[in-house]
Design a protein around this motif. Sequence first.
Motif, PDB file in Angstrom:
ATOM      1  N   ASP A 197       0.804  -1.218   0.000  1.00 20.07           N
ATOM      2  CA  ASP A 197       0.000   0.000   0.000  1.00 20.07           C
ATOM      3  C   ASP A 197       0.839   1.272   0.000  1.00 20.07           C
ATOM      4  O   ASP A 197       0.328   2.368   0.211  1.00 20.07           O
ATOM      5  N   THR A 198       2.150   1.142  -0.249  1.00 14.04           N
ATOM      6  CA  THR A 198       3.024   2.306  -0.382  1.00 14.04           C
ATOM      7  C   THR A 198       3.932   2.090  -1.597  1.00 14.04           C
ATOM      8  O   THR A 198       4.196   0.945  -1.986  1.00 14.04           O
ATOM      9  N   PRO A 199       4.461   3.162  -2.193  1.00 18.12           N
ATOM     10  CA  PRO A 199       5.289   3.019  -3.396  1.00 18.12           C
ATOM     11  C   PRO A 199       6.730   2.603  -3.141  1.00 18.12           C
ATOM     12  O   PRO A 199       7.473   2.371  -4.094  1.00 18.12           O
ATOM     13  N   ASP A 200       7.141   2.490  -1.877  1.00 15.64           N
ATOM     14  CA  ASP A 200       8.546   2.177  -1.590  1.00 15.64           C
ATOM     15  C   ASP A 200       8.794   0.666  -1.524  1.00 15.64           C
ATOM     16  O   ASP A 200       9.489   0.164  -0.642  1.00 15.64           O
ATOM     17  N   LEU A 201       8.266  -0.062  -2.487  1.00 18.82           N
ATOM     18  CA  LEU A 201       8.401  -1.517  -2.499  1.00 18.82           C
ATOM     19  C   LEU A 201       9.846  -1.964  -2.662  1.00 18.82           C
ATOM     20  O   LEU A 201      10.242  -3.024  -2.177  1.00 18.82           O
ATOM     21  N   ALA A 202      10.650  -1.155  -3.352  1.00 19.75           N
ATOM     22  CA  ALA A 202      12.039  -1.536  -3.634  1.00 19.75           C
ATOM     23  C   ALA A 202      12.841  -1.766  -2.359  1.00 19.75           C
ATOM     24  O   ALA A 202      13.807  -2.538  -2.360  1.00 19.75           O
ATOM     25  N   ALA A 203      12.455  -1.099  -1.280  1.00 22.12           N
ATOM     26  CA  ALA A 203      13.214  -1.195  -0.033  1.00 22.12           C
ATOM     27  C   ALA A 203      13.278  -2.619   0.495  1.00 22.12           C
ATOM     28  O   ALA A 203      14.240  -3.002   1.164  1.00 22.12           O
ATOM     29  N   GLY A 204      12.263  -3.422   0.196  1.00 22.51           N
ATOM     30  CA  GLY A 204      12.243  -4.793   0.700  1.00 22.51           C
ATOM     31  C   GLY A 204      12.583  -5.832  -0.350  1.00 22.51           C
ATOM     32  O   GLY A 204      12.383  -7.031  -0.121  1.00 22.51           O
ATOM     33  N   MET A 205      13.118  -5.395  -1.487  1.00 22.68           N
ATOM     34  CA  MET A 205      13.381  -6.315  -2.591  1.00 22.68           C
ATOM     35  C   MET A 205      14.875  -6.574  -2.784  1.00 22.68           C
ATOM     36  O   MET A 205      15.717  -5.740  -2.433  1.00 22.68           O
ATOM     37  N   THR A 206      15.189  -7.737  -3.336  1.00 26.47           N
ATOM     38  CA  THR A 206      16.548  -8.084  -3.716  1.00 26.47           C
ATOM     39  C   THR A 206      16.622  -8.145  -5.240  1.00 26.47           C
ATOM     40  O   THR A 206      15.741  -8.722  -5.879  1.00 26.47           O
ATOM     41  N   PHE A 207      17.648  -7.545  -5.811  1.00 23.54           N
ATOM     42  CA  PHE A 207      17.778  -7.464  -7.264  1.00 23.54           C
ATOM     43  C   PHE A 207      19.012  -8.229  -7.728  1.00 23.54           C
ATOM     44  O   PHE A 207      19.974  -8.392  -6.978  1.00 23.54           O
ATOM     45  N   CYS A 208      18.972  -8.686  -8.975  1.00 21.63           N
ATOM     46  CA  CYS A 208      20.101  -9.455  -9.512  1.00 21.63           C
ATOM     47  C   CYS A 208      20.412  -9.027 -10.939  1.00 21.63           C
ATOM     48  O   CYS A 208      19.573  -8.448 -11.626  1.00 21.63           O
ATOM     49  N   ASP A 209      21.630  -9.319 -11.366  1.00 24.13           N
ATOM     50  CA  ASP A 209      22.023  -9.096 -12.760  1.00 24.13           C
ATOM     51  C   ASP A 209      21.487 -10.241 -13.611  1.00 24.13           C
ATOM     52  O   ASP A 209      21.578 -11.406 -13.226  1.00 24.13           O
ATOM     53  N   ASP A 210      20.905  -9.927 -14.756  1.00 24.09           N
ATOM     54  CA  ASP A 210      20.529 -10.960 -15.715  1.00 24.09           C
ATOM     55  C   ASP A 210      20.456 -10.344 -17.103  1.00 24.09           C
ATOM     56  O   ASP A 210      20.858  -9.187 -17.302  1.00 24.09           O
ATOM     57  N   ILE A 211      19.941 -11.088 -18.058  1.00 19.57           N
ATOM     58  CA  ILE A 211      19.936 -10.635 -19.443  1.00 19.57           C
ATOM     59  C   ILE A 211      19.095  -9.371 -19.649  1.00 19.57           C
ATOM     60  O   ILE A 211      19.281  -8.628 -20.610  1.00 19.57           O
ATOM     61  N   THR A 212      18.170  -9.093 -18.728  1.00 23.63           N
ATOM     62  CA  THR A 212      17.292  -7.928 -18.898  1.00 23.63           C
ATOM     63  C   THR A 212      17.894  -6.645 -18.334  1.00 23.63           C
ATOM     64  O   THR A 212      17.373  -5.563 -18.602  1.00 23.63           O
ATOM     65  N   GLY A 213      18.964  -6.749 -17.553  1.00 22.77           N
ATOM     66  CA  GLY A 213      19.571  -5.556 -16.984  1.00 22.77           C
ATOM     67  C   GLY A 213      20.335  -5.851 -15.708  1.00 22.77           C
ATOM     68  O   GLY A 213      20.240  -6.947 -15.143  1.00 22.77           O
ATOM     69  N   SER A 214      21.080  -4.880 -15.248  1.00 28.08           N
ATOM     70  CA  SER A 214      21.872  -5.050 -14.028  1.00 28.08           C
ATOM     71  C   SER A 214      21.004  -4.861 -12.787  1.00 28.08           C
ATOM     72  O   SER A 214      19.932  -4.267 -12.841  1.00 28.08           O
ATOM     73  N   ALA A 215      21.499  -5.359 -11.664  1.00 28.28           N
ATOM     74  CA  ALA A 215      20.791  -5.191 -10.399  1.00 28.28           C
ATOM     75  C   ALA A 215      20.641  -3.705 -10.057  1.00 28.28           C
ATOM     76  O   ALA A 215      19.589  -3.269  -9.578  1.00 28.28           O
ATOM     77  N   ALA A 216      21.691  -2.919 -10.333  1.00 31.33           N
ATOM     78  CA  ALA A 216      21.645  -1.487 -10.029  1.00 31.33           C
ATOM     79  C   ALA A 216      20.578  -0.780 -10.866  1.00 31.33           C
ATOM     80  O   ALA A 216      19.852   0.093 -10.360  1.00 31.33           O
ATOM     81  N   TYR A 217      20.474  -1.167 -12.141  1.00 30.52           N
ATOM     82  CA  TYR A 217      19.472  -0.569 -13.026  1.00 30.52           C
ATOM     83  C   TYR A 217      18.061  -0.911 -12.556  1.00 30.52           C
ATOM     84  O   TYR A 217      17.182  -0.050 -12.487  1.00 30.52           O
ATOM     85  N   LYS A 218      17.848  -2.167 -12.194  1.00 34.95           N
ATOM     86  CA  LYS A 218      16.528  -2.596 -11.725  1.00 34.95           C
ATOM     87  C   LYS A 218      16.149  -1.880 -10.427  1.00 34.95           C
ATOM     88  O   LYS A 218      15.006  -1.475 -10.239  1.00 34.95           O
ATOM     89  N   LYS A 219      17.122  -1.739  -9.545  1.00 31.10           N
ATOM     90  CA  LYS A 219      16.867  -1.050  -8.278  1.00 31.10           C
ATOM     91  C   LYS A 219      16.485   0.403  -8.536  1.00 31.10           C
ATOM     92  O   LYS A 219      15.542   0.933  -7.923  1.00 31.10           O
ATOM     93  N   TYR A 220      17.182   1.044  -9.453  1.00 30.35           N
ATOM     94  CA  TYR A 220      16.858   2.436  -9.799  1.00 30.35           C
ATOM     95  C   TYR A 220      15.437   2.545 -10.347  1.00 30.35           C
ATOM     96  O   TYR A 220      14.667   3.417  -9.935  1.00 30.35           O
ATOM     97  N   LEU A 221      15.087   1.656 -11.262  1.00 25.37           N
ATOM     98  CA  LEU A 221      13.735   1.679 -11.825  1.00 25.37           C
ATOM     99  C   LEU A 221      12.682   1.455 -10.742  1.00 25.37           C
ATOM    100  O   LEU A 221      11.665   2.158 -10.688  1.00 25.37           O
ATOM    101  N   ALA A 222      12.922   0.461  -9.892  1.00 19.50           N
ATOM    102  CA  ALA A 222      11.954   0.127  -8.850  1.00 19.50           C
ATOM    103  C   ALA A 222      11.757   1.281  -7.867  1.00 19.50           C
ATOM    104  O   ALA A 222      10.650   1.478  -7.343  1.00 19.50           O
TER     105      ALA A 222
END
Length: 230
Positions: A197-222
């Motif tokens: 119910d809040t937009p800060d979902l990224a705070a509780g997520m873990t990101f990884c590098d894969d063919i779609t993009g880097s973990a840092a890029y995904k974190k920035y988008l999220a």
Amino acid sequence: MIYKPTTIQEAVALRAANPDTSVYLAGGTDDLRLGSDAEGKSLIDIHGLCSDSIEEKDGKLYIGALCTLQTLKECDKVPAFLREAAGFCSSFIKRNSATVGGNLALKRSDSYLAAAFAAANALVLATSPDGDVEAPVSKYLRCEKACLIRAIVINKDVTGWVKRFGKTSSSHATLIAAVSGNTYALSVSGSEFACGDTPDLAAGMTFCDDITGSAAYKKYLAETVFTLRR
């Protein structure tokens, strides 16, 4: 081997008896592709067991599990942002065979529909070996219990926003975000599905590098995608 059960209960019993060596066959866009996880497994054909239509009743839309993405995309009764999510599948041929139930049942992190339906507070109507199940899409996506989806239920007047990021329109999505009311949802390639119910979902997520993009890029988008809400 292809099983052709005559009832939903029979299909569920077959799947429960062979959990590691069988899969449900709906549109077949995943099961029948080369390299699929279904390769070498028995197929349980569920055609004719679930609806492939979209019906309106008491202010709600009942979307049959066998409804195709193309049917969803073209149906004027369906809220615009859910039709837009169906259009994230860029291939007309694939949209014309891939099913709503199948796309959600795969629980893939690049699901076309998961974020939009979760944000819309849609309900999954399913059958498990223990009986009928009714659960929010967001809860269903986190559940490991094997169920056969019969239909998805949404309020016909729900409004929302959905956004996709990917290298191309036909490649796997890097991230899909959706908002409806005060519900936010994120599908990120390689990450656990997130909804709250809040937009800060990224705070509780873990990101990884894969063919779609880097973990840092995904974190920035999220962290920033919900500021794009229009």
